[in-house]
Write a protein that holds these residues in place. Structure first.
Motif, PDB file in Angstrom:
ATOM      1  N   LYS A 194       0.493  -1.453   0.671  1.00 39.44           N
ATOM      2  CA  LYS A 194       0.350  -0.051   0.015  1.00 39.44           C
ATOM      3  C   LYS A 194       0.837   1.075  -0.098  1.00 39.44           C
ATOM      4  O   LYS A 194       1.992   0.946   0.798  1.00 39.44           O
ATOM      5  CB  LYS A 194      -0.785   0.496   1.742  1.00 39.44           C
ATOM      6  N   GLY A 248      -8.914   8.268   5.208  1.00 36.21           N
ATOM      7  CA  GLY A 248      -7.734   7.335   5.632  1.00 36.21           C
ATOM      8  C   GLY A 248      -7.589   6.210   5.116  1.00 36.21           C
ATOM      9  O   GLY A 248      -7.278   4.796   5.734  1.00 36.21           O
ATOM     10  N   ASP A 252      -5.948   2.236   3.959  1.00 33.95           N
ATOM     11  CA  ASP A 252      -4.944   1.572   4.860  1.00 33.95           C
ATOM     12  C   ASP A 252      -6.061   0.468   4.978  1.00 33.95           C
ATOM     13  O   ASP A 252      -5.502  -0.907   4.738  1.00 33.95           O
ATOM     14  CB  ASP A 252      -5.156   2.695   6.055  1.00 33.95           C
TER      15      ASP A 252
HETATM   16 MG    MG Z   1      -3.057   7.465   5.353  1.00 30.38          MG
END
Ligand code: MG
Ligand code: ASP
Length: 411
Positions: A7, A151, A154
């Motif tokens: 990632k 976010g 992730d």
């Molecule tokens: Mg991030």
């Protein structure tokens, strides 16, 4: 040869040069015979920019349209990453969240992944491709694009790693791993080679903000081993995995400082059954997340209730509590802004004593006053003055010997 998920966060794909660097790194793994799934974020700043545009046109944009818009950021990076790989002669295909089989619940802008149909990714891998998946997005049962909350890439990466049974999920970011303390504050801080999910959750959510907490929770639930490492060098990072017995040999794994909390005191309320419940119900209804809580009983049947809330929620907390003051016997709400929360974290605390006393003497020696204390099985937190927070972190880090090679107890 291994199957791996990599990632790359926003800073790692910030511009076309960096996307090329990512492609070069992916090529090395592909050349070595690994099957690689790449999950990417939007270029750093792009998601914020899109939100800004939406709000300029409409202060309360529709959630479905917001997801339609925000998904664009990741779609740009998957296509560019695929093109960069093609230019290096590597077969690669990009996939939106929906094309990668990432199905979510209907909750636009904060969807949860309900399942991943990974057949499509697996076929492309078996055909020798690098598969590049858009992070942060999925599709609901009606085929609408959804996003997973800020976010969220992730979480996409961890969930895909679980679905394709990857050997490891490598989270490439702008830090080298998880440290015993913030290295900008504590120069002796060291990178931790290996850490348990629970320790990661405490250290990441408290201070270092390395990874989205939901992603770590998902990894813990499904046993996905992941590594946090830098996309700017080839140094090994921090491996995060299930707790193993030897992890308890280290009593304190790290020191985290959270400067993003404020202290709220509801003082001079009546000391009676039901007052705390009234106050915290009002906070819950206002969706304020409360962290540490202490009640002290004062004189004459009066009490003070003190708790911490995220800095951004301070005013919301005050507005929520003020209307119930009459019902809890009067009193007043006071917000103290210049505080910090310092925590020591380690699974070794379960089996070793003396952590609290070492922590408190280190703070006493540094002449730092403790305002609130809370403990859990693997963590002790104190609220202290903001001005002394950095010094406190250095003193506590030193008191637990975290700068030297880890203190391993003999028994
Ligand atoms: Mg991030
Ligand atoms: N682009 C999204 C965000 O900025 C998701 C991510 O980067 O993980 O929140």
């Amino acid at each position: 040869m291994a199957r791996i998920v990599q990632k790359y966060g926003g800073t790692s794909v910030a511009d076309v040069e960096r996307i090329r660097t990512v492609a070069e790194r992916v090529k090395k793994y592909h050349d070595a015979g690994d099957e690689v799934v790449v999950v990417v974020s939007a270029r750093s700043g792009v998601t914020n920019e899109l939100i800004g545009k939406a709000r300029f046109l409409n202060p309360a944009p529709n959630d479905r349209e917001m997801d339609m818009l925000l998904a664009v950021g990741e779609q740009e990076t998957i296509a560019l990453t695929a093109m960069a790989l093609h230019a290096l002669g590597i077969p690669a295909v990009s996939r939106t969240g929906g094309q990668a089989g990432i199905f979510t619940d209907p909750a636009h802008t904060r969807a949860r992944i309900v399942r991943i149909e990974s057949g499509n990714i697996e076929t492309a891998l078996t055909d020798g491709n690098v598969v590049i998946v858009a992070g942060f997005q999925g599709v609901n049962a009606e085929g609408q694009i959804t996003t997973l909350g800020r976010g969220g890439s992730d979480l996409s990466a961890i969930a895909v790693a679980s679905a394709v049974r990857a050997e490891i999920c490598q989270i490439f970011t702008d830090v080298e791993g998880v440290y015993t303390a913030d290295p900008r504050v504590v120069p002796e801080a060291r990178k931790i080679p290996e850490i348990s999910y629970d320790e990661m959750l405490e250290l990441a959510s408290l201070g270092s903000k390395v990874m989205q907490a939901r992603a770590v929770e998902f990894a813990k639930k499904y046993g996905v081993v992941f590594e946090v490492r830098s996309s700017f060098n080839t140094n090994p990072g921090t491996i995060v995995k299930d707790e193993v017995a030897s992890m308890e040999d280290v009593v304190v794994r790290g020191v985290a400082v959270d400067k993003n909390q404020v202290k709220v005191t509801v003082s001079n309320i009546s000391d009676q059954p039901g007052t705390a419940s009234r106050v915290f119900r009002a906070l819950a209804e206002a969706e304020v997340v409360v962290d540490m809580i202490v009640q002290n009983v004062g004189r004459g049947g009066r009490a003070n209730l003190t708790f911490t809330v995220p800095r951004d929620d301070a005013e919301r907390a005050r507005k929520a509590v003020e209307p119930v003051l009459d019902a809890v016997g009067g009193g007043e709400v006071n917000v103290v802004n210049d505080v910090a929360k310092l925590s020591v974290v380690g699974v070794g605390m379960r089996t070793h004593s003396g952590v609290a006393s070492t922590l408190f003497s280190a703070l006493a020696d540094a002449r730092i006053n403790i305002q609130l204390i809370s403990t859990s099985e693997i963590k002790i937190s104190v609220v202290i003055d903001l001005a002394g927070a950095d010094e406190a972190a250095r003193a506590v880090h030193n008191a637990f010997g975290l700068g030297a090679e880890a203190t391993v107890l003999s028994d």
